[in-house]
Design an enzyme around this catalytic site. Structure first.
Site, PDB file in Angstrom:
ATOM      1  N   ASP A 214       0.853  -1.178   0.000  1.00 47.67           N
ATOM      2  CA  ASP A 214       0.000   0.000   0.000  1.00 47.67           C
ATOM      3  C   ASP A 214       0.897   1.238   0.000  1.00 47.67           C
ATOM      4  O   ASP A 214       2.037   1.198   0.469  1.00 47.67           O
ATOM      5  CB  ASP A 214      -0.909  -0.024   1.228  1.00 47.67           C
ATOM      6  N   SER A 215       0.370   2.323  -0.527  1.00 52.81           N
ATOM      7  CA  SER A 215       1.195   3.513  -0.755  1.00 52.81           C
ATOM      8  C   SER A 215       1.390   4.389   0.473  1.00 52.81           C
ATOM      9  O   SER A 215       2.258   5.253   0.487  1.00 52.81           O
ATOM     10  CB  SER A 215       0.559   4.359  -1.851  1.00 52.81           C
ATOM     11  N   GLY A 216       0.564   4.212   1.486  1.00 52.57           N
ATOM     12  CA  GLY A 216       0.559   5.116   2.627  1.00 52.57           C
ATOM     13  C   GLY A 216      -0.633   6.039   2.629  1.00 52.57           C
ATOM     14  O   GLY A 216      -0.839   6.813   3.570  1.00 52.57           O
ATOM     15  N   GLY A 217      -1.471   5.962   1.576  1.00 51.97           N
ATOM     16  CA  GLY A 217      -2.633   6.837   1.504  1.00 51.97           C
ATOM     17  C   GLY A 217      -3.640   6.580   2.605  1.00 51.97           C
ATOM     18  O   GLY A 217      -4.267   7.522   3.111  1.00 51.97           O
ATOM     19  N   PHE A 218      -3.818   5.319   3.001  1.00 52.06           N
ATOM     20  CA  PHE A 218      -4.790   5.009   4.053  1.00 52.06           C
ATOM     21  C   PHE A 218      -4.454   5.722   5.346  1.00 52.06           C
ATOM     22  O   PHE A 218      -5.344   6.089   6.124  1.00 52.06           O
ATOM     23  CB  PHE A 218      -4.841   3.498   4.282  1.00 52.06           C
TER      24      PHE A 218
ATOM     25  N   ASP B 174      -2.766   8.179  -3.193  1.00 51.61           N
ATOM     26  CA  ASP B 174      -4.013   8.892  -3.477  1.00 51.61           C
ATOM     27  C   ASP B 174      -4.363   9.775  -2.287  1.00 51.61           C
ATOM     28  O   ASP B 174      -3.886   9.563  -1.176  1.00 51.61           O
ATOM     29  CB  ASP B 174      -5.152   7.909  -3.766  1.00 51.61           C
TER      30      ASP B 174
ATOM     31  N   GLN C 236     -10.911   6.796  -6.370  1.00 55.71           N
ATOM     32  CA  GLN C 236     -11.465   7.530  -5.242  1.00 55.71           C
ATOM     33  C   GLN C 236     -12.727   8.266  -5.694  1.00 55.71           C
ATOM     34  O   GLN C 236     -13.183   8.123  -6.811  1.00 55.71           O
ATOM     35  CB  GLN C 236     -10.423   8.480  -4.661  1.00 55.71           C
TER      36      GLN C 236
ATOM     37  N   GLY D  11     -11.102   3.914  -0.646  1.00 53.58           N
ATOM     38  CA  GLY D  11     -11.990   4.837   0.042  1.00 53.58           C
ATOM     39  C   GLY D  11     -13.189   4.199   0.692  1.00 53.58           C
ATOM     40  O   GLY D  11     -14.141   4.901   1.060  1.00 53.58           O
TER      41      GLY D  11
ATOM     42  N   ASP E 171      -7.794  -7.501   0.574  1.00 51.53           N
ATOM     43  CA  ASP E 171      -6.889  -7.568   1.718  1.00 51.53           C
ATOM     44  C   ASP E 171      -7.592  -6.998   2.930  1.00 51.53           C
ATOM     45  O   ASP E 171      -8.482  -6.146   2.800  1.00 51.53           O
ATOM     46  CB  ASP E 171      -5.599  -6.782   1.465  1.00 51.53           C
TER      47      ASP E 171
ATOM     48  N   HIS F 220      -5.410 -20.842  11.638  1.00 54.05           N
ATOM     49  CA  HIS F 220      -6.758 -21.311  11.309  1.00 54.05           C
ATOM     50  C   HIS F 220      -7.534 -20.267  10.502  1.00 54.05           C
ATOM     51  O   HIS F 220      -8.177 -20.596   9.496  1.00 54.05           O
ATOM     52  CB  HIS F 220      -7.551 -21.632  12.578  1.00 54.05           C
TER      53      HIS F 220
END
Length: 565
Positions: free
Chosen positions: A199-203, A300, A344, A376, A426, A505
């Site tokens: 992931d780019s770091g946008g979250f 983003d 987005q 988003g 994910d 599990h």
């Protein structure tokens, strides 16, 4: 047979520059232009659906540059109707052909069932069958499991995992990862010879909003490792929305700070208390080039899906397009890393709305994108809003490229969104929930078993009969295993082995679900499979269970699946 690229198939990999590229002023907007429609979209006809590269059962594409306009036929009432051409299917085990413009990815669709697809995604470190759930190893490791636990277990055998650029840039630093071992990169650093998505770091613009300052240049984060009482991470006290506390580094970051000073530009990732981290699109791509992941994500501008600031959503959507251009420009390894844009636009799926604007911008840049992500979401919006955005994006994005729905991992969501046309997922949910003693099981919603509960204290069954994970089977995979009572006692005593067992599990449960979905698509019985899955979770109040939520009915109906059969 593996489709992992041989050294001879790839151009030699240049050593990534020690410094990220400078910001290109051509892609920067002035503040007075932040809310203006990008000029390249001025002539788009917003009365027509935004779509390109579509095939049956979707309507034909409205892309004016495409030849994919379908065939005109007549129905029983002699009314002309137009259908998109069928999607070309590629036999299983067909070798990949890695060639420009996307020489690090080959996408083969083998079968469809309605809008659900069974495919193979060929990447530099081997093939991936989809639909696929990708476990999250935020800092380059799946907590409680070794790479051998994942690769040598028939129950897991994951072909791809996810890591997070922001967290790896902070600790241990992507320069250290780049220089690891003989070949360098995260694969070498963590001892993982299969695929990685970063992931780019946008979250983190949402999850660490109190630490972030977002500008046209990028996002600057205060250091989350500050050593003060006001700046400590608060994790166990928070709830992730599913009744399970949020764990450190995963799920929703809950770090908080009182510092609100305007950031000074710096690209340093030093984690000393005096440092702040500027993450521009160029920095995000530079870090991901250092990491060497097989799929990298564009940075983003992300806004919380529950925000009511429409102006902020508009600015973020337009900025996402500008930042995407900066990401493409900064990408130094397109021959062995695949850069996915992220759709987005908030929850706006109206004709000509923000999702359409973002999609129209991506359509103009399609030659540079080997695949797409839908972002988003999964941030607290209603399920009705959630599925409509997924449906809208899948109806627009090209069918010959993979679609990745970010941050989604509840089993029911996977079943529904696969019906809508999603390929990849994910989420931290299966691994995070395991660390609190919650196992995923078949049966009535929510499909979980709380092993710390009193009901498991004297329950001598395994978590789930038929499961091949190392909790439910002995070393030979033919029975035995750990009983619920034993796991209950181990968890109550904070035994770390119990957490590893439940983690194994839960991932095995997700992989089994993936295989069941793929088998149903191959047999063109996905409608029957999804009906059975939903009825297993929702037996109806007349049978002592719960009724099927209306959003599930509506989403499956949009995918051509009726639950009343």
């Amino acid at each position: 047979t593996s489709s992992a690229m041989k050294t001879s198939q790839l151009p030699s990999t240049p050593s990534p520059s020690s410094e990220p590229p400078a910001t290109n002023p051509d892609y920067m907007a002035k503040e007075e232009d932040f809310s203006k429609l990008p000029s390249e979209l001025a002539h788009v006809d917003w009365t027509k659906p935004i779509s390109w590269g579509k095939h049956h059962p979707y309507p034909p594409s409205e892309d004016p540059t495409s030849n994919n306009h379908g065939d005109t036929t007549t129905d029983s009432g002699d009314t002309p109707t137009t259908t998109a051409p069928p999607l070309p299917l590629i036999p299983e085990n067909t070798p990949p052909t890695f060639k420009p413009p996307h020489q690090a990815l080959t996408f083969h669709v083998h079968a469809t069932s309605g809008r659900a697809r069974y495919t193979t995604l060929h990447l530099p470190h081997g093939p991936i069958s989809t639909p696929v759930f990708m476990p999250v190893g935020t800092k380059g490791t799946l907590k409680g499991l070794t790479p051998m636990d994942v690769t040598e277990s028939e129950a897991l055998n994951h072909q791809i995992i996810l890591a997070n650029t922001y967290h790896l840039a902070l600790q241990p630093g992507t320069e250290l990862i780049r220089d690891a071992g003989e070949t360098g990169g995260l694969h070498e650093f963590m001892g993982w010879d299969r695929n990685i998505l970063t992931d780019s770091g946008g979250f983190q613009m949402v999850s660490l909003l109190k630490l972030a300052e977002i500008t046209e240049e990028g996002v600057t984060f205060d250091n989350p490792f500050k050593d003060s009482d006001d700046d400590k991470e608060i994790c166990a006290e928070n709830d992730g929305g599913d009744g399970v506390p949020v764990d450190e580094d995963e799920g929703k970051d809950t770090t908080t700070t009182t510092s609100r000073k305007r950031p000074s530009p710096t690209t340093s990732t030093d984690t000393s208390k005096s440092q702040r981290m500027l993450l521009r699109p160029e920095d995000s791509i530079h870090h991901q080039n250092n990491i060497g992941s097989d799929i990298i994500m564009a940075l983003d501008d992300v806004v919380s899906s529950v925000s009511d600031d429409n102006t902020r959503f508009k600015i973020a959507t337009y900025r996402t397009l500008r930042w995407l251009d900066r990401c493409f420009s900064a990408h130094r390894r397109p021959h062995d890393q695949n850069l996915f844009p992220i759709v987005q636009g908030g929850l706006d799926t109206t004709p000509g709305g923000l999702r359409d604007i973002c999609l129209a911008g991506f359509r103009l840049r399609d030659d540079k994108a080997p695949g797409y992500a839908i972002g988003g979401l999964a941030g607290g919006e209603s399920k009705d809003e959630f599925w409509r955005v997924v449906h809208h994006c899948c109806s627009a994005l090209p069918d010959a490229k993979p679609r990745y729905l970010m941050g989604v991992g509840y089993p029911l969501d996977l079943v529904v969104c696969t019906a809508l046309g999603v390929d990849m997922y994910d989420c931290v949910y299966p691994t995070r929930t395991a660390r609190f003693g919650v196992a995923l099981v078949d049966g009535e919603a929510p499909g979980t078993l709380r092993l710390k509960g009193h009901g498991c204290a004297e329950d001598y069954r395994v978590i789930m009969e038929g499961c091949k994970c190392m909790a439910c089977c002995d070393g030979n995979g033919d029975g035995g295993g750990y009983t619920r009572a034993r796991l209950h006692a181990m968890l109550k005593n904070d035994n770390p082995l119990a957490v590893s067992l439940v983690t194994h599990h839960n991932l095995a449960y997700m992989m089994t679900l993936n295989r069941r979905m793929r088998d149903a698509i191959k047999n063109d019985t996905y409608g029957d499979f999804s009906r059975s899955f939903v009825r297993d979770q929702y037996r109806g109040k007349e049978n002592g269970g719960q009724d099927v939520p209306s959003w599930v009915k509506d989403a499956l109906h949009a995918a051509g699946i009726t639950l009343d059969k």
